[in-house]
Design a protein around this motif. Sequence first.
Motif, PDB file in Angstrom:
ATOM      1  N   ILE A 149       5.908  -2.388  -3.123  1.00  0.00           N
ATOM      2  CA  ILE A 149       6.648  -1.605  -2.135  1.00  0.00           C
ATOM      3  C   ILE A 149       6.835  -2.443  -0.873  1.00  0.00           C
ATOM      4  O   ILE A 149       5.884  -3.064  -0.385  1.00  0.00           O
ATOM      5  N   PHE A 150       8.061  -2.458  -0.349  1.00  0.00           N
ATOM      6  CA  PHE A 150       8.355  -3.080   0.946  1.00  0.00           C
ATOM      7  C   PHE A 150       8.521  -1.982   1.993  1.00  0.00           C
ATOM      8  O   PHE A 150       9.314  -1.059   1.822  1.00  0.00           O
ATOM      9  N   LEU A 151       7.765  -2.122   3.076  1.00  0.00           N
ATOM     10  CA  LEU A 151       7.811  -1.155   4.180  1.00  0.00           C
ATOM     11  C   LEU A 151       7.917  -1.917   5.488  1.00  0.00           C
ATOM     12  O   LEU A 151       7.106  -2.810   5.766  1.00  0.00           O
ATOM     13  N   CYS A 152       8.917  -1.582   6.298  1.00  0.00           N
ATOM     14  CA  CYS A 152       9.093  -2.206   7.610  1.00  0.00           C
ATOM     15  C   CYS A 152       8.429  -1.321   8.659  1.00  0.00           C
ATOM     16  O   CYS A 152       8.776  -0.146   8.792  1.00  0.00           O
ATOM     17  N   GLY A 159      13.500   1.874  14.499  1.00  0.00           N
ATOM     18  CA  GLY A 159      12.457   1.728  15.508  1.00  0.00           C
ATOM     19  C   GLY A 159      11.288   2.668  15.305  1.00  0.00           C
ATOM     20  O   GLY A 159      10.413   2.769  16.175  1.00  0.00           O
ATOM     21  N   ILE A 160      11.237   3.359  14.163  1.00  0.00           N
ATOM     22  CA  ILE A 160      10.196   4.349  13.902  1.00  0.00           C
ATOM     23  C   ILE A 160       8.904   3.659  13.446  1.00  0.00           C
ATOM     24  O   ILE A 160       8.931   2.682  12.692  1.00  0.00           O
ATOM     25  N   VAL A 161       7.760   4.209  13.887  1.00  0.00           N
ATOM     26  CA  VAL A 161       6.447   3.675  13.529  1.00  0.00           C
ATOM     27  C   VAL A 161       5.644   4.765  12.818  1.00  0.00           C
ATOM     28  O   VAL A 161       5.575   5.899  13.287  1.00  0.00           O
ATOM     29  N   MET A 162       5.043   4.414  11.685  1.00  0.00           N
ATOM     30  CA  MET A 162       4.125   5.329  11.015  1.00  0.00           C
ATOM     31  C   MET A 162       2.789   5.331  11.736  1.00  0.00           C
ATOM     32  O   MET A 162       2.321   4.285  12.210  1.00  0.00           O
ATOM     33  N   GLU A 163       2.175   6.491  11.822  1.00  0.00           N
ATOM     34  CA  GLU A 163       0.848   6.586  12.415  1.00  0.00           C
ATOM     35  C   GLU A 163      -0.178   5.903  11.515  1.00  0.00           C
ATOM     36  O   GLU A 163      -0.017   5.885  10.285  1.00  0.00           O
ATOM     37  N   PRO A 164      -1.254   5.331  12.103  1.00  0.00           N
ATOM     38  CA  PRO A 164      -2.259   4.636  11.288  1.00  0.00           C
ATOM     39  C   PRO A 164      -2.823   5.480  10.155  1.00  0.00           C
ATOM     40  O   PRO A 164      -3.037   4.967   9.044  1.00  0.00           O
ATOM     41  N   GLN A 165      -3.058   6.769  10.383  1.00  0.00           N
ATOM     42  CA  GLN A 165      -3.623   7.596   9.322  1.00  0.00           C
ATOM     43  C   GLN A 165      -2.643   7.785   8.177  1.00  0.00           C
ATOM     44  O   GLN A 165      -3.051   7.842   7.003  1.00  0.00           O
TER      45      GLN A 165
END
Length: 356
Positions: A149-152, A159-165
């Motif tokens: 899987i490739f995830l940016c 410009g969206i960021v996934m939360e660490p959890q």
Amino acid sequence: MKLPAHGANPQQLYQSVGLSIPDEWIDFSVNTNPFPPPLAVWPTQTEFYQWAMEYPDPSASELKRYLARMEQLDVQQILLGNGASQCIDLLAQLFSGKRIGIAEPTFSEYRRACLARGCEIVSIMADEASQWMYKQEDWLKLIEQTDVIFLCQPNNPTGIVMEPQQLRWLLEKAEQKRTVVVIDEAFIPFCEPSFTAIKWLDFFPRLIVLRSLTKMYHLAGVRVGYIAAHHEIIEQLEALQPPWSISQVAQQLALRLLPMNEFVVHTKRMIAKERERMTAALRQLGYYVSPSAVNFYLLRAPSGSMDRLFYDLLQEGFIPRHTKNFMGLEGRYLRFAVRSKRENDQLLSFFTRWQP
């Protein structure tokens, strides 16, 4: 009409749309740091001359040691590349013929590089209605159906960021299915606060993190990127990489610029301030702006043709990044870099005047 596949190519863009390039223009299509490093850190002409004549260290040992200390890794966990683009190509070569999952819309090079290596692409799609986030069930399906899987993160172009959890949950599910996860953190230096998945490499042996020095440190011309991963993955990638991939100029400039911690802190602060100011002003004018956490954002006009907006911007010397080659966007948005206050004010003046 064939538009350039990437930003930062004004001459080709104007030629492709049949317009003459204005005498004065501002490139909002390029996502590098708008604030240049102080001249005092740049090498002398003599140093440049010497570096240009020397063969580089083929292992980039000194730079690799610096990055290992910075990331708290072993040097065997780092591979340096000729920009992040070479790193992506090496990963695509390593995973030739595999089933590749891509979280889209996102950077087009993952798809291009993997298709060139005979991979089968499976994607999940986020959109404006979902705030550009993905459902857990979509992630689970992607993990089940793919090898890699490739995830940016942060994502380009939203410009969206996934939360660490959220990210940790994804990695745990992928590890259970023995699915490799490649996280592209090219823009993580612009996030405040920032979190890097590199901290989890010892917990997830199939995690691969991609980083770039191009964006923050103005090294787009010399090209420096790196991969952090388990040492066995790094060994496999090194076997695929051409010799002397990182020039002597690139190695030495990276070593000069990487210690500039105050410069990075200042850049983050100024980018955040300008992004928040521009976002508020554009939304007040009725434009949609993606909830970005980095140095660029997606924009959609409240009404009217985005193609017309694109052409009108170009005619006035404002160069946005088109989204026609982003899967799931197909030109319905434009991407803009966050630049200096003066440049952002000029762009804002255009949007204040523009009539759909």
